[in-house]
Design a protein around this motif. Structure first.
Motif, PDB file in Angstrom:
ATOM      1  N   TYR A 171       0.841  -1.190   0.000  1.00 22.45           N
ATOM      2  CA  TYR A 171       0.000   0.000   0.000  1.00 22.45           C
ATOM      3  C   TYR A 171       0.883   1.250   0.000  1.00 22.45           C
ATOM      4  O   TYR A 171       0.611   2.228  -0.684  1.00 22.45           O
ATOM      5  N   GLN A 172       1.974   1.183   0.756  1.00 24.09           N
ATOM      6  CA  GLN A 172       2.910   2.305   0.842  1.00 24.09           C
ATOM      7  C   GLN A 172       3.465   2.656  -0.525  1.00 24.09           C
ATOM      8  O   GLN A 172       3.631   3.816  -0.865  1.00 24.09           O
ATOM      9  N   PHE A 173       3.782   1.613  -1.306  1.00 21.81           N
ATOM     10  CA  PHE A 173       4.319   1.837  -2.642  1.00 21.81           C
ATOM     11  C   PHE A 173       3.298   2.610  -3.490  1.00 21.81           C
ATOM     12  O   PHE A 173       3.631   3.589  -4.148  1.00 21.81           O
ATOM     13  N   TYR A 174       2.047   2.159  -3.438  1.00 23.74           N
ATOM     14  CA  TYR A 174       1.017   2.825  -4.244  1.00 23.74           C
ATOM     15  C   TYR A 174       0.752   4.243  -3.764  1.00 23.74           C
ATOM     16  O   TYR A 174       0.418   5.118  -4.549  1.00 23.74           O
ATOM     17  N   LYS A 175       0.910   4.452  -2.461  1.00 24.75           N
ATOM     18  CA  LYS A 175       0.704   5.803  -1.912  1.00 24.75           C
ATOM     19  C   LYS A 175       1.821   6.738  -2.353  1.00 24.75           C
ATOM     20  O   LYS A 175       1.637   7.930  -2.444  1.00 24.75           O
ATOM     21  N   ASN A 176       3.008   6.182  -2.584  1.00 27.36           N
ATOM     22  CA  ASN A 176       4.181   7.017  -2.830  1.00 27.36           C
ATOM     23  C   ASN A 176       4.677   7.019  -4.274  1.00 27.36           C
ATOM     24  O   ASN A 176       5.697   7.630  -4.557  1.00 27.36           O
TER      25      ASN A 176
ATOM     26  N   LYS B 285       5.357   4.033  12.451  1.00 27.03           N
ATOM     27  CA  LYS B 285       5.947   5.282  11.949  1.00 27.03           C
ATOM     28  C   LYS B 285       6.060   5.144  10.426  1.00 27.03           C
ATOM     29  O   LYS B 285       6.469   4.085   9.938  1.00 27.03           O
ATOM     30  N   TYR B 286       5.662   6.157   9.681  1.00 28.67           N
ATOM     31  CA  TYR B 286       5.869   6.119   8.215  1.00 28.67           C
ATOM     32  C   TYR B 286       7.355   6.322   7.949  1.00 28.67           C
ATOM     33  O   TYR B 286       7.978   7.150   8.621  1.00 28.67           O
ATOM     34  N   PRO B 287       7.907   5.586   6.975  1.00 27.30           N
ATOM     35  CA  PRO B 287       9.353   5.702   6.741  1.00 27.30           C
ATOM     36  C   PRO B 287       9.804   7.135   6.501  1.00 27.30           C
ATOM     37  O   PRO B 287      10.900   7.510   6.883  1.00 27.30           O
ATOM     38  N   GLU B 288       8.922   7.955   5.853  1.00 32.27           N
ATOM     39  CA  GLU B 288       9.334   9.326   5.513  1.00 32.27           C
ATOM     40  C   GLU B 288       9.196  10.292   6.682  1.00 32.27           C
ATOM     41  O   GLU B 288       9.594  11.449   6.578  1.00 32.27           O
ATOM     42  N   LYS B 289       8.582   9.841   7.764  1.00 32.89           N
ATOM     43  CA  LYS B 289       8.302  10.762   8.874  1.00 32.89           C
ATOM     44  C   LYS B 289       9.200  10.485  10.079  1.00 32.89           C
ATOM     45  O   LYS B 289       9.609   9.343  10.295  1.00 32.89           O
ATOM     46  N   TYR B 290       9.495  11.550  10.842  1.00 32.11           N
ATOM     47  CA  TYR B 290      10.316  11.363  12.040  1.00 32.11           C
ATOM     48  C   TYR B 290       9.494  10.793  13.195  1.00 32.11           C
ATOM     49  O   TYR B 290       9.924   9.926  13.924  1.00 32.11           O
TER      50      TYR B 290
ATOM     51  N   ASP C  70       6.385   9.051  15.413  1.00 34.59           N
ATOM     52  CA  ASP C  70       5.478   7.899  15.350  1.00 34.59           C
ATOM     53  C   ASP C  70       4.053   8.398  15.108  1.00 34.59           C
ATOM     54  O   ASP C  70       3.653   9.423  15.668  1.00 34.59           O
ATOM     55  N   VAL C  71       3.317   7.658  14.298  1.00 31.93           N
ATOM     56  CA  VAL C  71       1.911   8.012  14.082  1.00 31.93           C
ATOM     57  C   VAL C  71       1.085   7.377  15.205  1.00 31.93           C
ATOM     58  O   VAL C  71       0.159   7.987  15.730  1.00 31.93           O
ATOM     59  N   LEU C  72       1.422   6.151  15.549  1.00 32.28           N
ATOM     60  CA  LEU C  72       0.746   5.470  16.648  1.00 32.28           C
ATOM     61  C   LEU C  72       1.804   5.031  17.648  1.00 32.28           C
ATOM     62  O   LEU C  72       2.860   4.532  17.255  1.00 32.28           O
TER      63      LEU C  72
ATOM     64  N   GLY D   8     -11.122  12.696  16.330  1.00 30.20           N
ATOM     65  CA  GLY D   8      -9.804  13.268  16.634  1.00 30.20           C
ATOM     66  C   GLY D   8      -9.422  14.195  15.502  1.00 30.20           C
ATOM     67  O   GLY D   8      -9.925  14.049  14.378  1.00 30.20           O
ATOM     68  N   SER D   9      -8.526  15.123  15.790  1.00 33.18           N
ATOM     69  CA  SER D   9      -8.178  16.091  14.751  1.00 33.18           C
ATOM     70  C   SER D   9      -7.492  15.402  13.580  1.00 33.18           C
ATOM     71  O   SER D   9      -6.983  14.280  13.710  1.00 33.18           O
ATOM     72  N   SER D  10      -7.501  16.105  12.472  1.00 33.61           N
ATOM     73  CA  SER D  10      -6.879  15.565  11.265  1.00 33.61           C
ATOM     74  C   SER D  10      -5.394  15.269  11.542  1.00 33.61           C
ATOM     75  O   SER D  10      -4.715  16.075  12.171  1.00 33.61           O
ATOM     76  N   GLY D  11      -4.948  14.099  11.099  1.00 36.29           N
ATOM     77  CA  GLY D  11      -3.545  13.730  11.328  1.00 36.29           C
ATOM     78  C   GLY D  11      -3.325  13.019  12.649  1.00 36.29           C
ATOM     79  O   GLY D  11      -2.178  12.704  13.005  1.00 36.29           O
ATOM     80  N   SER D  12      -4.417  12.729  13.371  1.00 38.95           N
ATOM     81  CA  SER D  12      -4.218  12.084  14.682  1.00 38.95           C
ATOM     82  C   SER D  12      -3.981  10.573  14.555  1.00 38.95           C
ATOM     83  O   SER D  12      -3.708   9.916  15.559  1.00 38.95           O
ATOM     84  N   GLY D  13      -4.123  10.023  13.356  1.00 38.57           N
ATOM     85  CA  GLY D  13      -3.762   8.615  13.145  1.00 38.57           C
ATOM     86  C   GLY D  13      -4.941   7.663  12.942  1.00 38.57           C
ATOM     87  O   GLY D  13      -4.757   6.444  12.942  1.00 38.57           O
ATOM     88  N   LYS D  14      -6.145   8.196  12.715  1.00 42.21           N
ATOM     89  CA  LYS D  14      -7.339   7.343  12.604  1.00 42.21           C
ATOM     90  C   LYS D  14      -7.271   6.440  11.372  1.00 42.21           C
ATOM     91  O   LYS D  14      -7.481   5.228  11.452  1.00 42.21           O
ATOM     92  N   THR D  15      -6.963   7.044  10.209  1.00 42.06           N
ATOM     93  CA  THR D  15      -6.912   6.247   8.975  1.00 42.06           C
ATOM     94  C   THR D  15      -5.765   5.241   9.035  1.00 42.06           C
ATOM     95  O   THR D  15      -5.893   4.101   8.585  1.00 42.06           O
ATOM     96  N   THR D  16      -4.654   5.664   9.627  1.00 43.98           N
ATOM     97  CA  THR D  16      -3.520   4.747   9.759  1.00 43.98           C
ATOM     98  C   THR D  16      -3.945   3.525  10.578  1.00 43.98           C
ATOM     99  O   THR D  16      -3.637   2.379  10.222  1.00 43.98           O
ATOM    100  N   LEU D  17      -4.702   3.774  11.637  1.00 39.25           N
ATOM    101  CA  LEU D  17      -5.176   2.687  12.486  1.00 39.25           C
ATOM    102  C   LEU D  17      -6.064   1.722  11.692  1.00 39.25           C
ATOM    103  O   LEU D  17      -5.903   0.497  11.757  1.00 39.25           O
TER     104      LEU D  17
HETATM  105  P1  ADP Z   1      -6.161  10.977  10.285  1.00 40.53           P
HETATM  106  O1  ADP Z   1      -6.883   9.870   9.591  1.00 40.53           O
HETATM  107  O2  ADP Z   1      -6.432  11.001  11.762  1.00 40.53           O
HETATM  108  O3  ADP Z   1      -6.369  12.316   9.669  1.00 40.53           O
HETATM  109  P2  ADP Z   1      -3.777   9.739   9.248  1.00 40.53           P
HETATM  110  O4  ADP Z   1      -3.717   8.400   9.820  1.00 40.53           O
HETATM  111  O5  ADP Z   1      -4.262   9.884   7.862  1.00 40.53           O
HETATM  112  O6  ADP Z   1      -4.609  10.696  10.216  1.00 40.53           O
HETATM  113  O7  ADP Z   1      -2.354  10.411   9.317  1.00 40.53           O
HETATM  114  C1  ADP Z   1      -1.580  10.425  10.477  1.00 40.53           C
HETATM  115  C2  ADP Z   1      -0.218  11.068  10.152  1.00 40.53           C
HETATM  116  O8  ADP Z   1       0.495  10.252   9.249  1.00 40.53           O
HETATM  117  C3  ADP Z   1      -0.341  12.433   9.498  1.00 40.53           C
HETATM  118  O9  ADP Z   1       0.668  13.259  10.027  1.00 40.53           O
HETATM  119  C4  ADP Z   1      -0.097  12.165   8.046  1.00 40.53           C
HETATM  120  O10 ADP Z   1       0.506  13.249   7.414  1.00 40.53           O
HETATM  121  C5  ADP Z   1       0.847  10.969   8.089  1.00 40.53           C
HETATM  122  N1  ADP Z   1       0.653  10.076   6.921  1.00 40.53           N
HETATM  123  C6  ADP Z   1      -0.489   9.522   6.502  1.00 40.53           C
HETATM  124  N2  ADP Z   1      -0.290   8.743   5.424  1.00 40.53           N
HETATM  125  C7  ADP Z   1       1.025   8.812   5.150  1.00 40.53           C
HETATM  126  C8  ADP Z   1       1.871   8.221   4.150  1.00 40.53           C
HETATM  127  N3  ADP Z   1       1.405   7.378   3.210  1.00 40.53           N
HETATM  128  N4  ADP Z   1       3.178   8.516   4.152  1.00 40.53           N
HETATM  129  C9  ADP Z   1       3.672   9.353   5.101  1.00 40.53           C
HETATM  130  N5  ADP Z   1       2.945   9.931   6.059  1.00 40.53           N
HETATM  131  C10 ADP Z   1       1.631   9.676   6.108  1.00 40.53           C
END
Ligand code: ADP
Length: 597
Positions: free
Chosen positions: A134-139, A375-380, A382-384, A401-410
């Motif tokens: 999924y990461q590949f397709y996202k990036n 943690k996403y590889p590109e980010k410093y 941790d998301v969760l 939770g506010s945008s970016g709080s990690g809901k979709t990642t979860l």
């Molecule tokens: P939410 O759903 O709560 O808005 P996300 O789970 O989408 O939050 O994102 C949490 C954090 O991870 C955000 O800071 C976002 O920028 C980062 N993020 C989300 N998807 C990716 C990705 N594919 N690559 C790098 N960072 C990501």
């Protein structure tokens, strides 16, 4: 020289290529090779007959002076020299007919072979890429994926397989002719080699780096062009409203011009060898003539030498040219092997799974998220972090939770689209691993904010991934009913057979989301996940869809719903508020409403 031509180009490419051929294709390649070698023999026999024939056109004495001809003449027992000449003419005509018929057969077989390789490789690439993370397709830009899957296999066939075949067959012919000439006159062969090889070798050495770079740049330029075109198509409204049509046209023009400029450069470079060979041959003949004139040597010797040289060069020149063109083309296409060898850079180490191998997985109790960290590889950051939550079967939970709080990642972790996290996801106490991923996904229905619609019938959109004839009509009707799509479908000219792709723009947001819900329900899911599924809808449509979700919740389906509008979560038993990847509060719907007020 050996290293330059054989090791670098041929052996490496051969090793590289064989990796991408199936066992059947390798067998086919050997068949092509044998045919080519057979044809090489026929070619050389043709030449072996022409040579004495031309020599004897005005002087039959060669029959008696050449030991091979004399031996053959005596062995067959020809009555006279004319009979022998007529026999040779007959052989020559027959050999050339065979050579050309065989040539057509070989052309057909090798083209069929190389096209077959391209088709199989496209399938292989698609299979490989669809299993990328999924990461590949996202990036990764989709045009690069289209290139790797859609056009690289054709380029592999045209830029590597066909030149390899051509290189093999021509090299074989040259070697055979070389041996033939060696037996007649070593000098001619040595001179031909001494002229062509250093010149062509020098030329190749000069251009090889450039050629490889041109090939690679060209292959990156094409996706750039498509990217611009796609961006303008998808962003049509914005392009119009910003009056930026010309910017996109210019950008497309820039990359496509570069693409053709690179094609031109390679095309011209590929034409060089034939010119070099011709100039070198004429230069040699001129020098030889001048030498004979200046030194006053016997001209007869010159004529017989030139004859042999011309006939040999007549056949060797096109071969040498084709060999050179093939080498240049392989070099120009060398980047293809790198692309084909490329692996998913985001791939998590561990066993890959087979989507057809659906093992048993029961979901009767709960889903447990235990100490999840990610943690996403590109980010410093941790998301969760150390995230734990138990979701009971038949419960409905909300995530806010506010945008970016990690809901979709979860949610992506629950869907196993992300699996390189720490901690564990368990279902009924069983850890989710690569073996039970397909079984787990079979239990889940997922509705996103913007659902993707196929350019296909409504039925095919609901029963996603199944052709019309395999669709279970009872399940289809049930999911349509549950998603409350009946009324909408009754109003369509062709009902469930209506192509929603054509109607794409005419379908409202609410209808689109209902189709997505029907798609999720067609699977008879045990867990339904909504990620902002109703957030783009107006409150009336949202409330209708929420009624649908409420009914699904009442029927015992477990639901996880992400929403920013509190009213969207009224069917939830528990609502969790996330902040920076942690649960900071747990509410009931009533508590949340009270807090909001
Ligand atoms: P939410 O759903 O709560 O808005 P996300 O789970 O989408 O939050 O994102 C949490 C954090 O991870 C955000 O800071 C976002 O920028 C980062 N993020 C989300 N998807 C990716 C990705 N594919 N690559 C790098 N960072 C990501």
């Amino acid at each position: 020289m050996k290293k330059l031509f054989l090791n670098n180009i041929y052996a490496n490419t051969f090793r590289g290529v064989s990796k991408f051929l199936s066992a059947a294709q390798r067998k086919q390649a050997i068949k092509v090779l044998f045919l080519i070698l057979g044809n090489g023999f026929v070619e050389v026999i043709g030449l072996a007959v022409i040579l004495p024939l031309i020599s004897m056109a005005n002087n039959n004495s060669l029959i008696h002076t050449n030991k091979y001809l004399r031996g053959f003449y005596n062995f067959v027992g020809f009555k006279n020299e004319d009979q022998f000449l007529l026999f040779l003419i007959g052989v020559m005509v027959t050999v050339f007919i065979i050579k050309n018929v065989l040539g057509i057969v070989i052309n057909y077989i090798q083209t069929k072979f190389s096209n077959g390789v391209a088709a199989d490789l496209t399938k292989q690439q698609f299979k490989k890429y669809i299993n990328y993370s999924y990461q590949f397709y996202k990036n990764t830009n989709s045009n690069l994926i289209t290139r790797d899957v859609g056009t690289i296999p054709t380029e592999f066939s045209m830029g590597i397989i066909l030149p390899m075949i051509s290189l093999t067959s021509e090299a074989f012919v040259v070697i055979l002719i070389g041996i033939g000439i060696l037996t007649v006159d070593f000098k001619v062969f040595a001179i031909i080699l001494a002229i062509f090889i250093p010149l062509l070798g020098y030329f190749y050495n000069k251009v090889k780096v450039k050629l490889a770079a041109y090939g690679e740049e060209r292959s990156n330029t094409a996706p750039k062009t498509y990217k611009t075109i796609f961006e303008a198509i998808h962003g049509y409204v914005d392009v119009k409203l910003t009056n930026r049509e010309n910017y996109f046209v210019q950008r497309c023009s820039k990359s496509i011009h570069r693409f053709y400029e690179l094609l031109t450069k390679v095309y011209v470079l590929e034409l060089f060898p034939v010119r070099i060979i011709e100039m070198a041959s004429i230069g040699f003949i001129g020098t030889l003539f001048a030498y004979f004139i200046i030194t006053g040597r016997d001209r007869e010797e010159l004529v017989s030498f030139l004859l042999l040289f011309t006939v040999a060069a007549y056949r060797i020149m096109p071969s040498a040219n084709r060999i050179m063109t093939a080498i240049l083309r392989i070099k120009n296409s060398s980047f293809i092997l790198d692309i084909l060898e490329k692996e998913d850079p985001y791939k998590v180490k561990g066993p890959s799974y087979n989507p057809d191998n659906i093992s048993e997985l029961s979901f009767n109790e709960s889903i447990e998220l235990e100490n999840i960290g990610f943690k996403y590889p590109e980010k410093y950051d941790d998301v969760l972090t150390d995230f734990s939550l138990t979701i009971k079967k038949k419960s409905s939970i909300g995530l806010i939770g506010s945008s970016g709080s990690g809901k979709t990642t979860l949610v992506n972790i629950i869907l196993r689209l992300i699996d390189d996290h720490t901690g564990e996801v368990k279902v009924d106490g069983k850890t989710l691993t690569s073996e039970n991923i397909p079984a787990w996904r079979n239990l889940i229905g997922y509705v996103q904010q913007d659902s993707y619609l196929l350019d296909a019938s409504l039925a095919e959109n609901i029963a996603f991934g199944f052709p019309m004839e395999e669709i279970d009509m009872d399940k289809l009707n049930d999911s349509i009913k549950q998603a409350r799509l009946e009324e909408f479908i009754e109003g369509l000219p062709k009902g469930v057979d209506t192509n929603v792709g054509e109607f794409g723009g005419k379908i409202s947001g609410g209808q689109r989301q209902r189709i997505a819900i029907a798609r999720a329900l067609y699977k008879n899911p045990k867990l339904l996940i909504f990620d902002e599924a109703t957030s783009s809808l107006d409150s009336k449509v949202e409330s209708e869809i929420l009624d649908t979700i409420q009914k699904l919740s009442d029927s015992g389906i477990t639901i996880i719903s992400i929403a920013h509008r509190i009213s969207s979560l009224k069917f939830c038993d528990e609502i969790y508020e996330l902040s920076k990847g942690k649960i900071i509060h747990k509410y009931t719907y009533a508590e949340l409403v009270a807090k909001d007020q």
